[in-house]
Structure formats: C-alpha cells, structure tokens
Design a protein around this motif. Structure first.
Motif, PDB file in Angstrom:
ATOM      1  N   ALA A   1       1.108  -1.135   0.480  1.00 38.73           N
ATOM      2  CA  ALA A   1       0.147  -0.032   0.202  1.00 38.73           C
ATOM      3  C   ALA A   1       1.263   1.309  -0.107  1.00 38.73           C
ATOM      4  CB  ALA A   1      -1.179  -0.254   1.369  1.00 38.73           C
ATOM      5  N   ARG A   2       1.538   1.878   1.194  1.00 35.34           N
ATOM      6  CA  ARG A   2       2.911   2.154   0.744  1.00 35.34           C
ATOM      7  C   ARG A   2       3.252   2.641  -0.558  1.00 35.34           C
ATOM      8  NH1 ARG A   2       4.535   5.837   4.863  1.00 35.34           N
ATOM      9  NH2 ARG A   2       2.459   5.516   5.734  1.00 35.34           N
TER      10      ARG A   2
ATOM     11  N   LEU B   1       4.311   5.633  -5.393  1.00 36.35           N
ATOM     12  CA  LEU B   1       3.818   6.235  -6.847  1.00 36.35           C
ATOM     13  C   LEU B   1       2.825   6.885  -7.626  1.00 36.35           C
ATOM     14  CD1 LEU B   1       4.737   2.405  -7.572  1.00 36.35           C
ATOM     15  CD2 LEU B   1       6.594   4.400  -7.541  1.00 36.35           C
ATOM     16  N   ALA B   2       2.112   7.147  -6.786  1.00 35.80           N
ATOM     17  CA  ALA B   2       0.501   7.727  -7.162  1.00 35.80           C
ATOM     18  C   ALA B   2       0.825   9.225  -6.663  1.00 35.80           C
ATOM     19  CB  ALA B   2      -0.662   6.890  -6.552  1.00 35.80           C
ATOM     20  N   LEU B   3       1.710   9.364  -5.993  1.00 31.56           N
ATOM     21  CA  LEU B   3       2.216  10.855  -5.652  1.00 31.56           C
ATOM     22  C   LEU B   3       3.388  11.279  -6.282  1.00 31.56           C
ATOM     23  CD1 LEU B   3       2.467  10.276  -1.661  1.00 31.56           C
ATOM     24  CD2 LEU B   3       0.487  11.413  -3.155  1.00 31.56           C
ATOM     25  N   LEU B   4       4.018   9.907  -6.709  1.00 27.44           N
ATOM     26  CA  LEU B   4       5.127  10.639  -7.515  1.00 27.44           C
ATOM     27  C   LEU B   4       4.690  11.030  -9.273  1.00 27.44           C
ATOM     28  CD1 LEU B   4       7.970  10.742  -8.538  1.00 27.44           C
ATOM     29  CD2 LEU B   4       7.817   8.658  -8.834  1.00 27.44           C
ATOM     30  N   ALA B   5       3.229   9.966  -9.291  1.00 25.28           N
ATOM     31  CA  ALA B   5       3.357  10.175 -11.053  1.00 25.28           C
ATOM     32  C   ALA B   5       2.368  12.019 -10.606  1.00 25.28           C
ATOM     33  CB  ALA B   5       1.741   9.230 -10.831  1.00 25.28           C
ATOM     34  N   ALA B   6       1.761  12.191  -9.573  1.00 25.63           N
ATOM     35  CA  ALA B   6       0.721  12.942  -9.741  1.00 25.63           C
ATOM     36  C   ALA B   6       1.331  13.947  -9.882  1.00 25.63           C
ATOM     37  CB  ALA B   6       0.253  13.406  -8.509  1.00 25.63           C
TER      38      ALA B   6
ATOM     39  N   PHE C   1      10.640  12.434  -3.118  1.00 27.13           N
ATOM     40  CA  PHE C   1      11.489  11.559  -3.423  1.00 27.13           C
ATOM     41  C   PHE C   1      12.004  11.158  -1.980  1.00 27.13           C
ATOM     42  CE2 PHE C   1      14.064  12.584  -7.385  1.00 27.13           C
ATOM     43  CZ  PHE C   1      12.576  12.637  -8.097  1.00 27.13           C
ATOM     44  N   THR C   2      11.842  11.969  -1.067  1.00 24.19           N
ATOM     45  CA  THR C   2      11.949  11.952   0.492  1.00 24.19           C
ATOM     46  C   THR C   2      12.139  10.149   0.443  1.00 24.19           C
ATOM     47  OG1 THR C   2      12.919  14.483   0.968  1.00 24.19           O
ATOM     48  CG2 THR C   2      12.819  12.123   2.586  1.00 24.19           C
ATOM     49  N   GLN C   3      10.200  10.705   0.613  1.00 24.36           N
ATOM     50  CA  GLN C   3       9.438   9.496   1.217  1.00 24.36           C
ATOM     51  C   GLN C   3       9.980   7.785   0.215  1.00 24.36           C
ATOM     52  OE1 GLN C   3       7.199   9.197   3.821  1.00 24.36           O
ATOM     53  NE2 GLN C   3       7.535  11.006   4.337  1.00 24.36           N
ATOM     54  N   LEU C   4      10.192   8.120  -1.207  1.00 26.21           N
ATOM     55  CA  LEU C   4      10.216   6.806  -1.742  1.00 26.21           C
ATOM     56  C   LEU C   4      11.966   7.022  -1.022  1.00 26.21           C
ATOM     57  CD1 LEU C   4      10.588   8.553  -5.773  1.00 26.21           C
ATOM     58  CD2 LEU C   4       8.441   6.682  -4.566  1.00 26.21           C
ATOM     59  N   ALA C   5      12.978   7.033  -0.945  1.00 22.24           N
ATOM     60  CA  ALA C   5      13.912   6.923   0.194  1.00 22.24           C
ATOM     61  C   ALA C   5      14.103   6.055   1.040  1.00 22.24           C
ATOM     62  CB  ALA C   5      15.013   8.153   0.570  1.00 22.24           C
ATOM     63  N   PHE C   6      13.063   6.596   2.407  1.00 19.35           N
ATOM     64  CA  PHE C   6      12.945   5.749   3.047  1.00 19.35           C
ATOM     65  C   PHE C   6      12.353   4.414   2.847  1.00 19.35           C
ATOM     66  CE2 PHE C   6      11.144  10.097   5.350  1.00 19.35           C
ATOM     67  CZ  PHE C   6      12.500  10.204   5.498  1.00 19.35           C
ATOM     68  N   LEU C   7      11.770   4.568   1.819  1.00 15.40           N
ATOM     69  CA  LEU C   7      11.324   2.867   1.369  1.00 15.40           C
ATOM     70  C   LEU C   7      12.619   2.072   0.730  1.00 15.40           C
ATOM     71  CD1 LEU C   7       7.839   2.972  -0.178  1.00 15.40           C
ATOM     72  CD2 LEU C   7       8.402   1.564   1.501  1.00 15.40           C
ATOM     73  N   GLY C   8      13.951   3.303   0.126  1.00 15.06           N
ATOM     74  CA  GLY C   8      15.040   1.911  -0.092  1.00 15.06           C
ATOM     75  C   GLY C   8      15.523   2.259   0.719  1.00 15.06           C
TER      76      GLY C   8
ATOM     77  N   PRO D   1       9.716  -4.519  10.304  1.00 19.13           N
ATOM     78  CA  PRO D   1       9.696  -3.817   9.457  1.00 19.13           C
ATOM     79  C   PRO D   1       8.828  -2.538  10.073  1.00 19.13           C
ATOM     80  CG  PRO D   1       8.549  -6.034   9.783  1.00 19.13           C
ATOM     81  CD  PRO D   1       9.298  -5.997  10.404  1.00 19.13           C
ATOM     82  N   ARG D   2       8.948  -1.083   9.801  1.00 22.58           N
ATOM     83  CA  ARG D   2       8.468  -0.394   9.579  1.00 22.58           C
ATOM     84  C   ARG D   2       7.525   0.232  10.084  1.00 22.58           C
ATOM     85  NH1 ARG D   2       7.982   4.992   5.518  1.00 22.58           N
ATOM     86  NH2 ARG D   2       9.001   4.211   4.790  1.00 22.58           N
ATOM     87  N   PRO D   3       6.268  -0.139   9.991  1.00 24.40           N
ATOM     88  CA  PRO D   3       4.775  -0.790  11.432  1.00 24.40           C
ATOM     89  C   PRO D   3       4.882  -1.074  12.075  1.00 24.40           C
ATOM     90  CG  PRO D   3       4.457  -1.815   8.810  1.00 24.40           C
ATOM     91  CD  PRO D   3       5.728  -1.092   8.293  1.00 24.40           C
ATOM     92  N   ASN D   4       5.796  -1.972  12.671  1.00 21.13           N
ATOM     93  CA  ASN D   4       5.309  -2.590  13.857  1.00 21.13           C
ATOM     94  C   ASN D   4       6.511  -1.802  14.632  1.00 21.13           C
ATOM     95  OD1 ASN D   4       4.319  -4.593  12.354  1.00 21.13           O
ATOM     96  ND2 ASN D   4       6.069  -6.289  12.328  1.00 21.13           N
TER      97      ASN D   4
END
Length: 279
Positions: free
Chosen positions: A21-22, A27-32, A57-64, A276-279
């Motif tokens: 979901a994240r 990706l939707a925010l990036l496309a927007a 970009f920073t939120q994408l980097a967090f996932l990386g 995992p981050r949500p935990n």
C-alpha cells in the motif's frame, strides 16, 4: 530475553500488505507530481512542484532504506529489487553504494573512527576532529551550528556524486544494472525539465527540488544520533549499550512518524534493524 519479547508478538514478521500500500501511494504521488509538472508547463509556479517532488523523493528514499534493511521481504533478492528501483531509478542514489555504508554506521554508531556518518569533511563531532581540520574547512567547522542547515541543501548533490563515483569504480553485472538505472533516472529527469521549462527555469527547478530533497533527508537522519555520546576504541560496550546509548528517539504524532519515515524510533531500529517500519 529482549529478542524473545520482540519475536513473540510477531514484531519481526513481514508486513507485505502495508508495504504494498505504501509503495502504491508513493508511486501515485510521484505520478501526480510529474503530471502536474506537464500540465503547468513553462511557468515559475513549477518551483512549487519542485518542493512537492522533494517531499515525494524523500518518502521514496525511506522505502529504499527499509529495503536495504530487508524489512519488506525475507529474501535478499526481493528487497534488493525494490531498493534498486526506489534508490537508483526513482531518486538517483546508488543502492549498492549506500547499503554497505549505512550498515557500517549501524555496526558502530557514533564511533569516532568507524562510523562513516560522523566522518564528514565540513563538520566536527569531537574536539580531535575539529583540531585536525585546517583552512576553510576548519573555519566552517567553527561555525557549523549556523552552517548546518545551509550545508544540508547540498546533501542530495553529495549523494548523487558519491553514487556516480561508486558506479564508475565498480565492476560486474550488478554494477552495470546500477549504472543503467542511474543513467535512466538522470536522462529522464533532465529530459523532462528541458522539454517543458526554459533553461533558467530548469536550473531553478533543480536547485529547489534537489536542495529541499537533501534538506529533508538531513532533517530526518540527523536527529537520530547527533548530540548523543561519541564512542572511541576505549569504550568497550556490549551491543545493547552501544546501540541504545548512541541513539535518540523523537516522540510525536502519526504525522511525525510519517515525516521522519519511522526513523524517529531510532533505538528500536538500531536494536532490530530488520523490524518492518509499521511494527
């Protein structure tokens, strides 16, 4: 005992649904953001788009970052694929260069000689580091409290440059893939700017977007350890104390959790980096 208490309620179990979901939302925010970029066209309002994309970009980097710690999947290959896409392709940072560097930090956080995150040319974290500097760098270190945030505006440029150097020095299939993904990022990014904006607007867009990207990254990572005890070889601490005493948690709301990418729980993250981050 602590590890057993963490494992029993399933805090180390993967959260594939949450991460799916994240990733989808990001990706939707990036496309927007890029869709708004195309719709706005040649306009100085694009600087607002640049600021927006800096946050994305920073939120994408967090996932990386999470993929680098194998928080998404059990297998290394699956995490590496997500990491390569988010780091190399979407943000222009070498996943293969950053992960070993970050792991070195996790092994010896705030260690004067072993933590790469406190071996920064322009900054000093101990009196010995300050005394070892000379010239302009020494002057910058002397006034680093005032220069810290302006210097963070250059952090993204530093990460891009270090990534390119790492790829050029490396070899092998994995390095080729990294290089091609970085090239695709740079080519796509610059092509979009030059097709839509005037040269001056394109330059301003890069300065704002990359500057705020670096500032946001720095503001998310810096509070985790800066100002906590600095260790040397004379400090013979066990793993638990080494990780806890050098790390800082930042309390706040769900908004703080979102803005800092979960890194505000830095003590837990250093004790169980694959949680995992949500935990």
């Amino acid at each position: 005992e602590l590890s057993r208490q963490i494992r029993q309620p399933g805090l180390l179990d993967r959260r594939r649904g949450w991460y799916a979901a994240r990733i989808g939302v990001n990706l939707a925010l990036l496309a927007a953001g890029w869709a708004a970029f195309v719709v706005l066209g040649e306009s100085w309002w694009q600087l607002v788009t640049a600021a927006y994309l800096a946050v994305v970009f920073t939120q994408l980097a967090f996932l990386g970052h999470d993929a680098g710690h194998r928080q998404l999947f059990r297998s290394r290959r699956a995490n590496d694929r997500v990491g390569l896409v988010h780091a190399n392709l979407l943000t222009g940072i070498s996943f293969g260069w950053w992960v070993p560097k970050h792991n070195a930090h996790h092994t010896n956080p705030n260690h004067e000689d072993l933590d790469p995150d406190i071996s920064i040319t322009a900054l000093a974290f101990t009196a010995d580091q300050a005394n070892a500097k000379s010239g302009l760098v020494r002057l910058m270190a002397r006034h680093q409290a005032w220069l810290f945030f302006p210097l963070l505006l250059l952090e993204a440029a530093h990460l891009h440059l270090a990534s390119i150097k790492a790829v050029l020095r490396g070899s092998g299939r994995a390095n080729t893939v990294e290089g091609l993904l970085l090239l695709a990022h740079v080519a796509g990014y610059l092509t979009a700017l030059l097709l839509v904006l005037s040269p001056l607007q394109a330059l301003a867009f890069v300065v704002v977007q990359q500057g705020l990207f670096g500032l946001y990254l720095g503001c998310a990572f810096a509070p985790n350890h800066k100002g906590m005890p600095i260790l040397t070889d004379a400090d013979q601490l066990d793993f638990l104390r080494r990780q806890v005493l050098t790390s800082r948690n930042v309390r706040g709301s769900r908004l703080v959790d979102f803005l800092l990418g979960g890194l505000n729980y830095q003590i837990e993250h250093h004790l169980f980096p694959n949680m995992p981050r949500p935990n």
